[in-house]
Design an enzyme around this catalytic site. Structure first.
Site, short mmCIF file in Angstrom:
data_model
loop_
_atom_site.label_atom_id
_atom_site.label_comp_id
_atom_site.label_asym_id
_atom_site.label_seq_id
_atom_site.Cartn_x
_atom_site.Cartn_y
_atom_site.Cartn_z
N ASP A 190 2.57 1.61 -11.15
CA ASP A 190 3.66 0.62 -11.08
C ASP A 190 3.21 -0.77 -11.53
O ASP A 190 2.03 -1.08 -11.43
CB ASP A 190 4.27 0.58 -9.67
CG ASP A 190 3.27 0.28 -8.56
OD1 ASP A 190 2.17 0.85 -8.56
OD2 ASP A 190 3.61 -0.52 -7.67
N GLU A 246 7.39 -6.54 -4.54
CA GLU A 246 7.93 -5.21 -4.83
C GLU A 246 9.28 -5.34 -5.51
O GLU A 246 10.18 -6.01 -5.00
CB GLU A 246 8.11 -4.41 -3.53
CG GLU A 246 6.82 -4.08 -2.83
CD GLU A 246 6.17 -2.80 -3.32
OE1 GLU A 246 6.71 -2.15 -4.25
OE2 GLU A 246 5.11 -2.44 -2.77
#
Length: 187
Positions: free
Chosen positions: A165, A116
């Site tokens: 994303d 992430e």
């Protein structure tokens, strides 16, 4: 190279997440890059750490009530400063990809490492994040032989109906350039 010992990155701060389990096999074959910010578009603080460790205080922001039921994690979280936080050892299955498919293979959590990036789809990532990501990636290549530059995807690549994303602001060319430079410096 950043060292990896017992499936933990020595350069990372470790916060164990309960949101993981054993992999069904030992083949780590894919790196999935994501982004996250909590609340959305706000950076810093401890909210992401608390979310991934099951300790998010839902009274701190209205959005947190909407995600309180989720049990998710990633192997690594790279802050905008380049600081690396690890939640799940690489040999365990983090819960980051959800319903996903890579070249016909379902359940990407089974065979991937989730990273992430602190950010969102349309805000430029920090240079320090790319540097850390490239160093981490190169170290992963050295420990897990099935990984290589062609086995790195965005969350949007494996869940295109659901996810966007790391977004249009992620500079894949710059990231690949850093990886190539690291390989030539070390190799």
């Amino acid at each position: 190279l950043l060292s990896i010992n017992d499936h933990l990155l020595s350069a990372a701060t470790y916060h164990a997440s309960p949101h993981c389990d054993d992999r069904t096999h030992d083949n780590i074959e894919l790196i999935v890059i994501h982004n996250i910010s909590l609340p959305e578009r706000e950076f810093g603080g401890e909210h992401v750490i608390n979310f991934f460790t099951g300790q998010l205080d839902i009274s701190l922001h209205p959005f947190f009530k909407q995600i309180a039921h989720l049990r998710v994690s990633a192997h690594l979280f790279i802050r905008r400063t380049g600081q690396i936080i690890q939640f799940v050892p690489f040999n365990k299955r983090a819960w980051h990809a959800g319903v996903s498919n890579y070249k016909g293979r379902e359940c990407c959590n089974d065979f991937s490492i989730g990273i992430e990036m602190e950010g969102c789809d349309d805000i430029t990532y920090a240079p320090e994040q790319y540097d850390s990501l490239a160093q981490v990636t190169h170290s992963l290549f050295s420990v897990y032989p099935l990984l290589n530059k062609d086995k790195i995807v965005g969350h949007s690549d494996i869940a295109p109906e659901r996810k966007t994303d790391p977004g249009k602001s992620f500079d894949w060319d710059h990231y690949h350039h850093l990886l190539k430079a690291l390989a030539s410096d070390i190799g």
